[in-house]
Scaffold this motif. Structure first.
Motif, PDB file in Angstrom:
ATOM      1  N   GLU A   1      53.209 117.008  33.341  1.00 44.67           N
ATOM      2  CA  GLU A   1      53.643 117.441  32.017  1.00 44.67           C
ATOM      3  C   GLU A   1      53.703 116.242  31.053  1.00 44.67           C
ATOM      4  N   ALA A   2      54.195 115.125  31.567  1.00 45.51           N
ATOM      5  CA  ALA A   2      54.282 113.917  30.743  1.00 45.51           C
ATOM      6  C   ALA A   2      52.886 113.452  30.336  1.00 45.51           C
ATOM      7  N   GLU A   3      51.949 113.525  31.275  1.00 43.62           N
ATOM      8  CA  GLU A   3      50.570 113.114  30.962  1.00 43.62           C
ATOM      9  C   GLU A   3      49.949 114.041  29.927  1.00 43.62           C
ATOM     10  N   GLU A   4      50.206 115.320  30.074  1.00 42.24           N
ATOM     11  CA  GLU A   4      49.671 116.292  29.110  1.00 42.24           C
ATOM     12  C   GLU A   4      50.221 116.019  27.716  1.00 42.24           C
TER      13      GLU A   4
ATOM     14  N   ILE B   1      66.424 100.869  33.010  1.00 38.87           N
ATOM     15  CA  ILE B   1      65.248 101.673  33.377  1.00 38.87           C
ATOM     16  C   ILE B   1      63.973 100.994  32.844  1.00 38.87           C
ATOM     17  N   LYS B   2      62.928 101.030  33.649  1.00 37.01           N
ATOM     18  CA  LYS B   2      61.660 100.433  33.199  1.00 37.01           C
ATOM     19  C   LYS B   2      60.772 101.528  32.663  1.00 37.01           C
ATOM     20  N   ARG B   3      59.898 101.157  31.746  1.00 41.38           N
ATOM     21  CA  ARG B   3      58.974 102.144  31.186  1.00 41.38           C
ATOM     22  C   ARG B   3      57.961 102.563  32.239  1.00 41.38           C
ATOM     23  N   ALA B   4      57.638 103.850  32.222  1.00 44.61           N
ATOM     24  CA  ALA B   4      56.625 104.355  33.140  1.00 44.61           C
ATOM     25  C   ALA B   4      55.254 103.907  32.639  1.00 44.61           C
ATOM     26  N   GLU B   5      54.423 103.454  33.557  1.00 37.94           N
ATOM     27  CA  GLU B   5      53.072 103.009  33.177  1.00 37.94           C
ATOM     28  C   GLU B   5      52.129 104.208  33.200  1.00 37.94           C
ATOM     29  N   PRO B   6      51.218 104.295  32.228  1.00 37.42           N
ATOM     30  CA  PRO B   6      50.261 105.410  32.283  1.00 37.42           C
ATOM     31  C   PRO B   6      49.242 105.200  33.397  1.00 37.42           C
ATOM     32  N   LYS B   7      48.691 106.305  33.896  1.00 37.24           N
ATOM     33  CA  LYS B   7      47.674 106.163  34.938  1.00 37.24           C
ATOM     34  C   LYS B   7      46.408 105.548  34.328  1.00 37.24           C
TER      35      LYS B   7
ATOM     36  N   PRO C   1      59.083 106.524  37.832  1.00 37.36           N
ATOM     37  CA  PRO C   1      58.754 105.242  38.474  1.00 37.36           C
ATOM     38  C   PRO C   1      59.589 104.066  37.989  1.00 37.36           C
ATOM     39  N   GLY C   2      60.287 104.212  36.849  1.00 36.73           N
ATOM     40  CA  GLY C   2      61.020 103.070  36.306  1.00 36.73           C
ATOM     41  C   GLY C   2      62.466 102.979  36.755  1.00 36.73           C
ATOM     42  N   ILE C   3      62.905 103.921  37.590  1.00 33.37           N
ATOM     43  CA  ILE C   3      64.312 103.925  38.006  1.00 33.37           C
ATOM     44  C   ILE C   3      64.474 103.267  39.379  1.00 33.37           C
TER      45      ILE C   3
END
Lengths: 146, 108
Positions: A3-6, B18-24, A68-70
């Motif tokens: 959903e986040a990617e979309e 919290i770290k930012r999520a990296e895009p694929k 992934p950032g937690i």
């Protein structure tokens, strides 16, 4: 994650299509944040699956959560937090995420939301109170509290 | 503080740092694919900044040469006019071999 990617894709398409309408009255990042917030809220509305009651929050909590950032030791608690954030009213949710998750200055949050600094502070106060109340109501008795 | 309240407080602070999520990796190509669909098959050309700089330099040079050429033409046309309009040397002698000076101008 999907959903986040979309939503990310939708945001970039909107930026591409609306780039000529950007008047430079705010920072580019503020403009992009505004588009992102609107797209994210629209997608949540489309999904139309928001937990409301304490039981629903606990059921919803069992859905796999993966940010992934937690830090690993905080994953379980963060899962409760994000599920509960999802129950807040849109404005409170937006103010809370931009301030405490994105760690943006309050004034920028106000600019993104198109509101005043005072209003953002009030939204944050209400968001924190509501979160605290809801979290207390779903306190996992007898379960692991990590 | 009540253990439930403490737990709620811990939950709220669980996102601290919290770290930012990296895009694929292939997110950009996904976005470009989607853009092509959104723009109904019209090809999207993204002009690199380097190429744009060359275009800007070429346009500036072209403009400069045009201005230079224009100024040169103006100057030379003024000089010609001065030469042709200075017909006193002929009229002072009272003998005008050629009276129609415009002939020179037209020939030139």
């Amino acid at each position: 994650m999907e959903e986040a990617e979309e939503t990310t894709q939708d945001v970039f398409i909107a930026i591409f299509q609306k780039a000529n309408t950007f008047k430079g009255m705010s920072k580019v990042s503020t403009w992009i944040y505004r588009i992102t917030v609107n797209k994210a809220l629209n997608n949540i509305e489309k999904r139309n699956h928001r937990p409301k009651s304490a039981t629903e929050i606990q059921d919803y909590h069992t859905i796999e959560f993966n940010h992934p950032g937690i830090k690993l030791e905080n994953k379980e608690k963060a899962k409760y937090l994000f599920t509960t954030i999802d129950t807040l009213a849109n404005k409170q949710k937006t103010a809370f995420i931009l301030s405490y998750i994105e760690e943006l200055p309050r004034q920028e949050v106000a600019d993104i939301m198109g509101t005043s600094l005072k209003s953002v502070e009030s939204l944050l106060q209400r968001a924190k109170n509501n979160l605290r109340k809801k979290l207390i109501s779903i306190y996992p008795e007898g379960k692991s509290k990590t | 503080m009540d253990k439930k309240e403490q737990w709620a407080k811990d939950v709220i602070h669980s996102v601290d740092g919290i770290k930012r999520a990296e895009p694929k990796e292939n997110l950009l190509s996904d976005i470009l694919d989607k853009l092509q669909i959104e723009t109904k098959g019209r090809s999207i050309k993204i002009i690199p900044l380097k190429r744009l700089s060359w275009v800007a330099i070429a346009a500036t040079l072209l403009l400069f040469f045009n201005i230079y050429a224009f100024n040169t033409v103006i100057k030379s046309s003024n000089t010609e006019q001065n030469i042709y309009s200075n017909n006193n040397i002929y009229s002072n002698n009272n003998i005008e071999l050629i009276t129609d000076f415009s002939l020179y101008i037209i020939d030139k």
